[in-house]
Design a protein around this motif. Sequence first.
Motif, mmCIF file in Angstrom:
data_model
loop_
_atom_site.group_PDB
_atom_site.id
_atom_site.type_symbol
_atom_site.label_atom_id
_atom_site.label_comp_id
_atom_site.label_asym_id
_atom_site.label_seq_id
_atom_site.Cartn_x
_atom_site.Cartn_y
_atom_site.Cartn_z
ATOM 1 N N GLY A 153 0.787 -1.231 0.000
ATOM 2 C CA GLY A 153 0.000 0.000 0.000
ATOM 3 C C GLY A 153 0.817 1.279 0.000
ATOM 4 O O GLY A 153 0.457 2.236 0.682
ATOM 5 N N THR A 154 1.892 1.312 -0.781
ATOM 6 C CA THR A 154 2.731 2.511 -0.809
ATOM 7 C C THR A 154 1.956 3.699 -1.381
ATOM 8 O O THR A 154 0.972 3.523 -2.105
ATOM 9 C CB THR A 154 4.011 2.287 -1.635
ATOM 10 O OG1 THR A 154 3.651 2.022 -2.990
ATOM 11 C CG2 THR A 154 4.827 1.133 -1.080
ATOM 12 N N SER A 155 2.424 4.889 -1.072
ATOM 13 C CA SER A 155 1.749 6.091 -1.574
ATOM 14 C C SER A 155 2.065 6.289 -3.055
ATOM 15 O O SER A 155 3.084 5.812 -3.564
ATOM 16 C CB SER A 155 2.166 7.326 -0.770
ATOM 17 O OG SER A 155 3.534 7.599 -0.955
ATOM 18 N N VAL A 156 1.163 6.982 -3.733
ATOM 19 C CA VAL A 156 1.279 7.238 -5.163
ATOM 20 C C VAL A 156 1.160 8.737 -5.387
ATOM 21 O O VAL A 156 0.169 9.347 -4.955
ATOM 22 C CB VAL A 156 0.153 6.497 -5.937
ATOM 23 C CG1 VAL A 156 0.218 6.791 -7.421
ATOM 24 C CG2 VAL A 156 0.230 5.005 -5.678
ATOM 25 N N PRO A 157 2.147 9.354 -6.050
ATOM 26 C CA PRO A 157 2.029 10.791 -6.316
ATOM 27 C C PRO A 157 0.820 11.090 -7.202
ATOM 28 O O PRO A 157 0.529 10.342 -8.130
ATOM 29 C CB PRO A 157 3.320 11.141 -7.062
ATOM 30 C CG PRO A 157 4.254 10.017 -6.803
ATOM 31 C CD PRO A 157 3.405 8.815 -6.556
ATOM 32 N N SER A 158 0.146 12.166 -6.906
ATOM 33 C CA SER A 158 -0.990 12.566 -7.744
ATOM 34 C C SER A 158 -0.550 13.546 -8.830
ATOM 35 O O SER A 158 -1.268 13.744 -9.805
ATOM 36 C CB SER A 158 -2.085 13.195 -6.886
ATOM 37 O OG SER A 158 -1.560 14.298 -6.174
ATOM 38 N N ASP A 159 0.629 14.127 -8.678
ATOM 39 C CA ASP A 159 1.156 15.107 -9.622
ATOM 40 C C ASP A 159 1.942 14.398 -10.724
ATOM 41 O O ASP A 159 2.978 13.787 -10.447
ATOM 42 C CB ASP A 159 2.058 16.097 -8.876
ATOM 43 C CG ASP A 159 2.707 17.119 -9.778
ATOM 44 O OD1 ASP A 159 2.328 17.214 -10.961
ATOM 45 O OD2 ASP A 159 3.602 17.837 -9.280
ATOM 46 N N PRO A 160 1.478 14.455 -11.982
ATOM 47 C CA PRO A 160 2.202 13.804 -13.083
ATOM 48 C C PRO A 160 3.641 14.305 -13.224
ATOM 49 O O PRO A 160 4.510 13.571 -13.680
ATOM 50 C CB PRO A 160 1.390 14.157 -14.324
ATOM 51 C CG PRO A 160 0.075 14.624 -13.836
ATOM 52 C CD PRO A 160 0.257 15.120 -12.444
ATOM 53 N N ASP A 161 3.893 15.542 -12.806
ATOM 54 C CA ASP A 161 5.255 16.064 -12.896
ATOM 55 C C ASP A 161 6.213 15.317 -11.977
ATOM 56 O O ASP A 161 7.420 15.268 -12.232
ATOM 57 C CB ASP A 161 5.279 17.560 -12.572
ATOM 58 C CG ASP A 161 4.618 18.391 -13.654
ATOM 59 O OD1 ASP A 161 4.519 17.910 -14.808
ATOM 60 O OD2 ASP A 161 4.191 19.516 -13.345
ATOM 61 N N ALA A 162 5.708 14.715 -10.915
ATOM 62 C CA ALA A 162 6.565 13.937 -10.017
ATOM 63 C C ALA A 162 7.189 12.763 -10.773
ATOM 64 O O ALA A 162 8.360 12.438 -10.566
ATOM 65 C CB ALA A 162 5.765 13.437 -8.821
ATOM 66 N N TYR A 163 6.426 12.152 -11.661
ATOM 67 C CA TYR A 163 6.941 11.029 -12.441
ATOM 68 C C TYR A 163 7.968 11.502 -13.467
ATOM 69 O O TYR A 163 8.966 10.815 -13.704
ATOM 70 C CB TYR A 163 5.795 10.278 -13.117
ATOM 71 C CG TYR A 163 4.855 9.660 -12.118
ATOM 72 C CD1 TYR A 163 5.244 8.557 -11.361
ATOM 73 C CD2 TYR A 163 3.592 10.188 -11.906
ATOM 74 C CE1 TYR A 163 4.385 7.993 -10.427
ATOM 75 C CE2 TYR A 163 2.728 9.629 -10.975
ATOM 76 C CZ TYR A 163 3.134 8.532 -10.243
ATOM 77 O OH TYR A 163 2.294 7.974 -9.318
ATOM 78 N N ALA A 164 7.739 12.653 -14.050
ATOM 79 C CA ALA A 164 8.712 13.205 -15.002
ATOM 80 C C ALA A 164 10.035 13.488 -14.292
ATOM 81 O O ALA A 164 11.114 13.231 -14.848
ATOM 82 C CB ALA A 164 8.162 14.470 -15.652
ATOM 83 N N ARG A 165 9.964 13.999 -13.060
ATOM 84 C CA ARG A 165 11.197 14.246 -12.293
ATOM 85 C C ARG A 165 11.912 12.935 -11.964
ATOM 86 O O ARG A 165 13.142 12.847 -12.037
ATOM 87 C CB ARG A 165 10.884 15.035 -11.020
ATOM 88 C CG ARG A 165 10.508 16.490 -11.283
ATOM 89 C CD ARG A 165 10.427 17.316 -10.005
ATOM 90 N NE ARG A 165 9.409 16.862 -9.079
ATOM 91 C CZ ARG A 165 8.115 17.212 -9.127
ATOM 92 N NH1 ARG A 165 7.685 18.043 -10.074
ATOM 93 N NH2 ARG A 165 7.256 16.751 -8.233
ATOM 94 N N MET A 166 11.142 11.906 -11.608
ATOM 95 C CA MET A 166 11.744 10.594 -11.356
ATOM 96 C C MET A 166 12.444 10.090 -12.612
ATOM 97 O O MET A 166 13.558 9.566 -12.550
ATOM 98 C CB MET A 166 10.679 9.572 -10.953
ATOM 99 C CG MET A 166 10.174 9.680 -9.558
ATOM 100 S SD MET A 166 8.950 8.361 -9.281
ATOM 101 C CE MET A 166 7.733 9.291 -8.360
ATOM 102 N N ALA A 167 11.769 10.240 -13.748
ATOM 103 C CA ALA A 167 12.333 9.761 -15.014
ATOM 104 C C ALA A 167 13.632 10.487 -15.348
ATOM 105 O O ALA A 167 14.593 9.859 -15.804
ATOM 106 C CB ALA A 167 11.320 9.934 -16.143
ATOM 107 N N GLU A 168 13.671 11.788 -15.118
ATOM 108 C CA GLU A 168 14.905 12.538 -15.359
ATOM 109 C C GLU A 168 16.047 11.986 -14.522
ATOM 110 O O GLU A 168 17.152 11.775 -15.014
ATOM 111 C CB GLU A 168 14.710 14.021 -15.033
ATOM 112 C CG GLU A 168 13.869 14.776 -16.033
ATOM 113 C CD GLU A 168 13.613 16.210 -15.598
ATOM 114 O OE1 GLU A 168 14.464 16.793 -14.884
ATOM 115 O OE2 GLU A 168 12.558 16.750 -15.971
#
Length: 180
Positions: A153-168
């Motif tokens: 049950g880990t948390s999931v970011p709601s901001d799509p930009d968070a995933y873009a930052r992870m990808a970078e």
Amino acid sequence: MAHIELDDGVPGLPALLAFRPETAGPLSALAEALLRGPSPLERGERELIAAYVSELNGCDFCASSHGACAAAQLPGGMSLVRQVHANLAVAPVSDKLRELLGIAAAVQRGGREVADEHIAAARAAGATDVEIHDTVLIAAAFCMYNRYVDGLGTSVPSDPDAYARMAERITVHGYAAGRG
């Protein structure tokens, strides 16, 4: 809310890696080898396989984070990732990648779901034994990662930009740095 005591400010797999450093190294090393190590498949293609399996498994964190990594490394970007998730049959990918994604989907349903027809179609589209192997291993590993992330049950970011930052970060530094 996580099922165990995790830092809710750290989403998904990174929270689990921080919780159990003893398993963080091997899990991160596996992701690094599968998604960034030597392979005839491009890094973006391998990320797309991980994202596709994660989407099929309904793992929002992994589908989004690996989708962002695929988008950062493939022509077509996030539009391509969304098209693959929406309808692989008409998504603008090569025949070889479509067949490999079909194998990945079969693995997601169960290892014995991979049939001779899947392998023959992938080979006819130009896939090598190494590409087939890597596809099956990525798909199997991401079923495990997805169940690990969602099972606790880990948390999931709601901001799509968070995933873009992870990808970078991941496309530059990789997974072995302990970030998933």
